[in-house]
Write an enzyme that holds these catalytic residues in place. Structure first.
Site, short mmCIF file in Angstrom:
data_model
loop_
_atom_site.label_atom_id
_atom_site.label_comp_id
_atom_site.label_asym_id
_atom_site.label_seq_id
_atom_site.Cartn_x
_atom_site.Cartn_y
_atom_site.Cartn_z
N GLY A 260 0.78 -1.23 0.00
CA GLY A 260 0.00 0.00 0.00
C GLY A 260 0.81 1.28 0.00
O GLY A 260 0.24 2.36 0.11
N GLU B 229 4.58 -6.26 1.36
CA GLU B 229 4.04 -6.66 0.05
C GLU B 229 3.82 -5.47 -0.88
O GLU B 229 2.68 -5.20 -1.26
CB GLU B 229 2.71 -7.38 0.28
CG GLU B 229 2.79 -8.53 1.26
CD GLU B 229 1.42 -9.14 1.56
OE1 GLU B 229 1.35 -10.37 1.59
OE2 GLU B 229 0.46 -8.39 1.75
N PRO B 230 4.88 -4.78 -1.25
CA PRO B 230 4.67 -3.65 -2.16
C PRO B 230 4.36 -4.12 -3.58
O PRO B 230 5.00 -5.04 -4.08
CB PRO B 230 6.04 -2.94 -2.13
CG PRO B 230 7.02 -4.03 -1.85
CD PRO B 230 6.30 -5.01 -0.94
N GLY B 231 3.36 -3.53 -4.20
CA GLY B 231 3.08 -3.80 -5.60
C GLY B 231 3.33 -2.52 -6.38
O GLY B 231 4.32 -2.36 -7.09
N ARG B 232 2.40 -1.58 -6.17
CA ARG B 232 2.48 -0.28 -6.83
C ARG B 232 3.86 0.38 -6.69
O ARG B 232 4.39 0.92 -7.65
CB ARG B 232 1.42 0.65 -6.22
CG ARG B 232 1.27 2.00 -6.88
CD ARG B 232 0.45 2.94 -5.98
NE ARG B 232 -0.68 2.26 -5.38
CZ ARG B 232 -1.89 2.17 -5.92
NH1 ARG B 232 -2.13 2.77 -7.06
NH2 ARG B 232 -2.85 1.52 -5.31
N ARG C 96 -8.26 3.42 -13.76
CA ARG C 96 -8.09 3.99 -12.41
C ARG C 96 -8.71 5.38 -12.26
O ARG C 96 -9.22 5.73 -11.20
CB ARG C 96 -6.62 4.01 -12.00
CG ARG C 96 -6.04 2.60 -11.81
CD ARG C 96 -4.67 2.63 -11.17
NE ARG C 96 -4.69 3.18 -9.83
CZ ARG C 96 -4.33 4.40 -9.50
NH1 ARG C 96 -3.87 5.22 -10.40
NH2 ARG C 96 -4.42 4.80 -8.26
N TYR D 253 -11.33 5.37 -9.40
CA TYR D 253 -10.93 5.96 -8.12
C TYR D 253 -10.74 7.46 -8.20
O TYR D 253 -10.20 8.04 -7.26
CB TYR D 253 -9.57 5.42 -7.65
CG TYR D 253 -9.36 3.94 -7.68
CD1 TYR D 253 -10.16 3.08 -6.94
CD2 TYR D 253 -8.31 3.40 -8.43
CE1 TYR D 253 -9.92 1.72 -6.95
CE2 TYR D 253 -8.07 2.03 -8.43
CZ TYR D 253 -8.87 1.21 -7.69
OH TYR D 253 -8.64 -0.13 -7.70
N CYS E 23 -17.34 4.47 -25.39
CA CYS E 23 -18.69 5.04 -25.37
C CYS E 23 -19.14 5.24 -23.94
O CYS E 23 -20.02 4.52 -23.44
CB CYS E 23 -19.64 4.11 -26.10
SG CYS E 23 -19.06 3.81 -27.77
N TYR F 136 -1.67 -1.58 -11.83
CA TYR F 136 -3.14 -1.55 -11.91
C TYR F 136 -3.68 -0.90 -13.18
O TYR F 136 -4.77 -0.35 -13.18
CB TYR F 136 -3.72 -0.87 -10.65
CG TYR F 136 -3.24 -1.52 -9.39
CD1 TYR F 136 -3.66 -2.80 -9.05
CD2 TYR F 136 -2.32 -0.89 -8.56
CE1 TYR F 136 -3.19 -3.44 -7.91
CE2 TYR F 136 -1.84 -1.51 -7.42
CZ TYR F 136 -2.28 -2.78 -7.10
OH TYR F 136 -1.80 -3.40 -5.98
C1 LIG Z 1 -3.20 -5.05 -3.03
C2 LIG Z 1 -2.43 -5.68 -1.96
C3 LIG Z 1 -1.07 -5.40 -1.82
C4 LIG Z 1 -0.33 -4.43 -2.70
O1 LIG Z 1 -0.80 -3.15 -2.62
P1 LIG Z 1 0.01 -1.95 -3.32
O2 LIG Z 1 -0.83 -0.77 -3.08
O3 LIG Z 1 0.14 -2.30 -4.76
O4 LIG Z 1 1.35 -1.90 -2.66
C5 LIG Z 1 -0.38 -6.06 -0.83
N1 LIG Z 1 -0.98 -6.95 0.00
C6 LIG Z 1 -2.29 -7.25 -0.12
C7 LIG Z 1 -2.88 -8.24 0.78
C8 LIG Z 1 -3.05 -6.62 -1.09
O5 LIG Z 1 -4.35 -6.92 -1.19
#
Ligand SMILES: *Cc1c(COP(=O)(O)O)cnc(C)c1O
Length: 463
Positions: free
Chosen positions: A278, A320-323, A360, A364, A391, A421
């Protein structure tokens, strides 16, 4: 976020159109390194380049719209997270942000682990060569089939999200003669988004098991009794696009409180704590994200301090970084089509993609930046809204931004920070063909996810 209206305003307006925009940047041709991938720059002709290749060439080779991902930047960010947390912690990249086999390989090579939350993501992770014991399986409604595949593959952990799932996973593992490593996801009553967090009384959401009313403690009791499960820790994920660390502080305090209760009740000190992802990135120049080493230092200190207070051995931390890893490493390249100036309002600039490649903004109200990429310009700034070709009047890519007033059909524009995303949430709305993802680096460009074709679409339509 406080934003002031453009002081000069659009030429014909008595009243400034509503919107979230600051004054136009002093130099419309400048590329703020905060929002662009590391190797992005302009060449001697003013054309934006990434990994040593200019976007006009990239558009010729791969067409538009297309996502271009800076491989060196991706690897550098992954490595920065890995290094910041060191050998006593684990970094799980959240695959839902963007996943492909090439990305899995980069992550593996840089020493990261991987989160998946569906059978499809698990299949991609395994096909990309991620060792199963470095995969964590998430989700609030994993099917029996998905759980079976995950246990069979030998995933490192399954993150349990409900009472029913505790029994389900235990049963599936036992029936295979296995003991599955699991964490329990709890909701700590904290919701964090961007610049603030809210400590809520009720954990009113679909994910996790509430901590406040004793449900989490009950879930732990049940999990500890089941032969098919090895409970290794507690998991908490509090939100997305977070800049403020105080939400993590409250979450860590509450999770450690649970670990202490577990120790007192069961005489067991769980060895792991997962604080989720997050962490925010810069979509516009107004965002100021933290560096991985600052985040690692803050999170490690918070957990150590809380554990000391509770006289617990400090558990192994995972994040758990994604973004924060993939988001800043890519941009979407579009070709400008129709340009429609609305007097006293703004100019609508249509591109050859839209909500099918970036949902997005519609979903959002996300903010993005944009730059004229195929050339520079000395023309006046013009207030624009970048819209797609779908459309749907909510089909907006960039709500408010400034581009040079001499913008013309055929120009290429680029929207940065679209690595997370966007492709992973892409759709076929209006039978759009989902754009390719191209990895660029060292003067070389390689498709890692190809563009969809009409044949792809028709293959699913069995007539
Ligand atoms: C979505 C999610 C993440 C990653 O969130 P980011 O905003 O991309 O860092 C990590 N852990 C869990 C459980 C998630 O659902």
């Amino acid at each position: 976020m406080s934003r002031s209206a453009h002081p000069a305003g659009p030429r014909h307006a008595d009243v400034l159109p509503e919107g979230h925009y600051s004054a136009p940047p002093a130099d419309l041709n400048a590329l703020d390194p905060k929002v662009w991938a590391q190797t992005v720059t302009r060449d001697a002709h003013g054309v934006v380049t990434v990994g040593g290749i200019d976007v006009k060439t990239l558009a010729e080779w791969f067409g538009t719209p297309a996502y271009f991902i800076d491989e060196a930047d991706f690897r550098a960010r992954a490595r920065a997270w890995r290094t910041a947390f060191g050998p006593d912690a684990d970094v799980f990249y959240a695959g839902k942000a963007f996943l492909s086999r090439a990305v899995v390989r980069w992550l593996h090579e840089e020493g990261l682990n991987l989160d998946v939350c569906s059978g499809g993501e698990l299949a991609t992770a395994l096909a990309g060569g991620m060792p199963a014991d470095r995969i964590a399986f998430h989700g609030n409604n994993k099917s029996v089939e998905e759980i079976t595949k995950a246990v069979e593959a030998g995933v490192g952990r399954i993150v349990l999200d409900s009472f029913q799932e505790i029994v389900r996973v235990a049963h599936i593992a036992s029936s295979m003669g296995k003991r599955q490593r699991v964490q329990i996801r709890v909701t700590v009553g904290v919701e964090a988004h961007t610049h603030e967090f809210i400590a809520t009384a009720h954990e009113d959401q679909k994910f996790g098991i509430p901590l406040a009313d004793g449900q989490a403690a009950e879930a732990v009791r049940r999990a500890l009794q089941l032969d098919g499960l090895e409970l290794i820790g507690i998991h908490s994920h509090i939100g997305s696009q977070i800049f403020d660390m105080s939400g993590f502080e409250v979450a860590a305090h509450r999770v450690v409180g649970l670990l202490k209760d577990i120790r007192d009740e069961h005489g067991v000190e769980l060895p792991e704590i997962d604080l989720g992802g997050g962490l925010g990135i810069a979509y516009t120049s107004d965002d100021d994200p933290r560096e991985p080493h600052e985040i690692a230092k803050a999170l490690t200190e918070i957990v150590s301090r809380e554990c000391e207070g509770a006289r617990l051995r400090t558990p192994r931390i995972s994040v758990e970084p994604g973004r924060a890893i993939v988001g800043p490493t890519a941009f979407t390249l579009y070709e400008v089509g129709t340009i429609k100036p609305l007097q006293g309002l703004r100019t609508y600039v249509s591109v050859d993609g839209g909500m099918s490649d970036n949902i997005r903004t519609a979903l959002y109200d996300a903010e993005y930046s944009v730059a004229l990429a195929s050339r520079t310009s000395d023309a006046e700034p013009m207030l624009v809204r970048i819209v797609g070709k779908h459309c749907e009047s909510g089909d907006i890519v960039v709500r408010d931004a400034f581009l040079p007033a001499d913008l013309a059909p055929g120009d290429l524009i680029a929207v940065p920070a679209t690595g997370a995303y966007c492709r992973s949430m892409a759709s076929n709305y209006n039978h759009a063909l989902r754009p390719p993802v191209v990895a660029v680096g060292d003067g070389d460009a390689r498709v890692i996810v190809r563009r969809e074709t009409e044949e792809d679409l028709l293959r699913l339509d069995v007539g």
